[in-house]
Design a protein around this motif. Structure first.
Motif, PDB file in Angstrom:
ATOM      1  N   LEU A  92       0.931  -1.274  -0.114  1.00 31.68           N
ATOM      2  CA  LEU A  92      -0.110   0.018   0.102  1.00 31.68           C
ATOM      3  C   LEU A  92       0.806   1.167   0.050  1.00 31.68           C
ATOM      4  O   LEU A  92       1.900   1.345   0.831  1.00 31.68           O
ATOM      5  N   VAL A  93       0.812   2.143  -1.013  1.00 29.22           N
ATOM      6  CA  VAL A  93       1.596   3.206  -1.105  1.00 29.22           C
ATOM      7  C   VAL A  93       0.770   4.437  -1.171  1.00 29.22           C
ATOM      8  O   VAL A  93      -0.056   4.827  -1.796  1.00 29.22           O
ATOM      9  N   ALA A  94       1.419   5.486  -0.422  1.00 33.27           N
ATOM     10  CA  ALA A  94       0.888   7.053  -0.657  1.00 33.27           C
ATOM     11  C   ALA A  94       2.003   7.932  -0.764  1.00 33.27           C
ATOM     12  O   ALA A  94       3.108   7.737  -0.412  1.00 33.27           O
ATOM     13  N   GLU A  95       1.631   8.719  -1.851  1.00 33.36           N
ATOM     14  CA  GLU A  95       2.637   9.800  -2.027  1.00 33.36           C
ATOM     15  C   GLU A  95       2.618  10.983  -1.290  1.00 33.36           C
ATOM     16  O   GLU A  95       1.220  11.552  -1.127  1.00 33.36           O
ATOM     17  N   ASN A 106       7.540   8.539  -0.867  1.00 35.12           N
ATOM     18  CA  ASN A 106       6.465   7.338  -0.550  1.00 35.12           C
ATOM     19  C   ASN A 106       6.418   7.111   0.694  1.00 35.12           C
ATOM     20  O   ASN A 106       7.390   7.019   1.414  1.00 35.12           O
ATOM     21  N   VAL A 107       5.144   6.855   1.286  1.00 35.94           N
ATOM     22  CA  VAL A 107       4.874   6.318   2.480  1.00 35.94           C
ATOM     23  C   VAL A 107       4.340   4.726   2.225  1.00 35.94           C
ATOM     24  O   VAL A 107       3.356   4.424   1.488  1.00 35.94           O
ATOM     25  N   ILE A 108       4.829   3.626   2.802  1.00 38.01           N
ATOM     26  CA  ILE A 108       4.734   2.085   2.209  1.00 38.01           C
ATOM     27  C   ILE A 108       4.560   1.300   3.319  1.00 38.01           C
ATOM     28  O   ILE A 108       5.062   1.421   4.434  1.00 38.01           O
ATOM     29  N   ALA A 110       3.169  -2.834   3.824  1.00 36.53           N
ATOM     30  CA  ALA A 110       2.861  -4.070   3.232  1.00 36.53           C
ATOM     31  C   ALA A 110       1.487  -4.557   3.237  1.00 36.53           C
ATOM     32  O   ALA A 110       0.916  -4.252   4.302  1.00 36.53           O
ATOM     33  N   LYS A 111       0.713  -4.780   2.251  1.00 36.26           N
ATOM     34  CA  LYS A 111      -0.555  -4.826   2.243  1.00 36.26           C
ATOM     35  C   LYS A 111      -1.190  -6.015   3.409  1.00 36.26           C
ATOM     36  O   LYS A 111      -2.349  -5.865   4.051  1.00 36.26           O
ATOM     37  N   LYS A 112      -0.241  -7.018   3.598  1.00 36.20           N
ATOM     38  CA  LYS A 112      -0.702  -8.395   4.467  1.00 36.20           C
ATOM     39  C   LYS A 112      -0.641  -7.725   5.964  1.00 36.20           C
ATOM     40  O   LYS A 112      -1.394  -8.576   6.712  1.00 36.20           O
ATOM     41  N   PHE A 113      -0.176  -6.299   6.322  1.00 35.29           N
ATOM     42  CA  PHE A 113      -0.205  -5.887   7.923  1.00 35.29           C
ATOM     43  C   PHE A 113      -1.311  -5.079   8.044  1.00 35.29           C
ATOM     44  O   PHE A 113      -1.817  -4.498   9.202  1.00 35.29           O
ATOM     45  N   LEU A 114      -2.338  -4.706   7.056  1.00 32.80           N
ATOM     46  CA  LEU A 114      -3.724  -3.933   7.112  1.00 32.80           C
ATOM     47  C   LEU A 114      -4.811  -4.667   6.545  1.00 32.80           C
ATOM     48  O   LEU A 114      -4.660  -4.707   5.168  1.00 32.80           O
ATOM     49  N   ASN A 115      -5.716  -5.048   7.206  1.00 27.74           N
ATOM     50  CA  ASN A 115      -6.692  -5.794   6.500  1.00 27.74           C
ATOM     51  C   ASN A 115      -8.072  -4.920   6.921  1.00 27.74           C
ATOM     52  O   ASN A 115      -8.348  -4.039   7.601  1.00 27.74           O
TER      53      ASN A 115
END
Ligand code: G4P
Ligand code: NA
Ligand code: NA
Length: 193
Positions: A92-95, A106-108, A110-115
């Motif tokens: 998951l990335v936000a600029e 970028n603020v990054i 990993a998708k698996k740690f936020l559900n």
């Protein structure tokens, strides 16, 4: 005046350009008893919220979030500011734009740690323009999770971040809000809460 405001007056140093140095207790050297008080206060201010995860951002947010998490008994996830070779899988990335450094980062996470079922408390040390914070909010929302609240240690109330985030409807709790500060005479004025 609360414990944090007292500590800012005692050990904070005001620099030209509206910068508050708190590196003797918050940002570089860390006073863990103070962090524990901060965690206890966040727990109190978010009483009744079902929080199952704390999200922060490297670097200075991590220590605060970890000690606070001992009051919430939830895991801490910290967003990374740059792609590292250790990051794998979907991201998951936000600029976000940095006002201070005049650049985009970028603020990054990993998708698996936020559900989608996560109820997240976001914690950070400073809130100024709120660009980093808006990036964190965006990441939580893009995961389909919910932002239950935002806990900030020091808000610079004369910059726009706090107003923007509150106007979006989030419960934003800042333990000290600085209305103005003066490098010449060392004075700090806090917002009454
Ligand atoms: P913003 O738009 O996201 O609010 O950030 P801004 O570019 O204004 O600030 C950039 C960095 O400077 C942030 O840390 C922020 O926490 C910090 N900062 C802003 N104002 C002050 C201040 O008055 N005093 C201190 N000590 N810090 C301030 P960072 O570089 O993202 O974080 P980190 O790696 O240190 O955690
Ligand atoms: Na920070
Ligand atoms: Na910082």
């Amino acid at each position: 005046m609360n414990f944090l405001e007292e500590r800012i007056l005692k050990d904070g140093i005001i620099k030209e350009g509206n910068v508050l140095k708190v590196d003797s207790f918050l940002n570089h050297q860390m006073d863990i008893d103070l962090f524990n008080e901060i965690g206890r206060e966040f727990k109190k201010r978010f009483e009744g919220k079902e929080i199952n995860k704390i999200l922060t951002i490297e670097a200075s947010g991590i220590g605060i979030a970890c000690i606070a998490a001992q009051h919430f008994h939830v895991p801490v996830v910290f967003a990374k500011k740059s792609q590292s070779i250790n990051l794998e899988g979907e991201m998951l990335v936000a600029e976000v734009e940095s006002f201070t450094h005049k650049c985009k980062n970028n603020v990054i996470v990993a998708k698996k740690f936020l559900n989608p079922e996560d109820k997240v408390l976001i914690i950070d040390d400073f809130l100024a323009n709120g660009c980093a914070l808006q990036g964190l909010i965006q990441i939580v929302q893009s995961a389909g999770a919910s932002v239950e609240g935002i806990g900030i240690v020091i808000e610079k109330g004369f910059q726009s971040g706090g107003r923007i985030i509150r106007n979006l409807g989030f419960q934003l709790e800042s333990l000290a809000i600085i209305e103005k500060m003066n490098a010449a005479d060392g004075s700090v004025v806090f917002r009454e809460q």
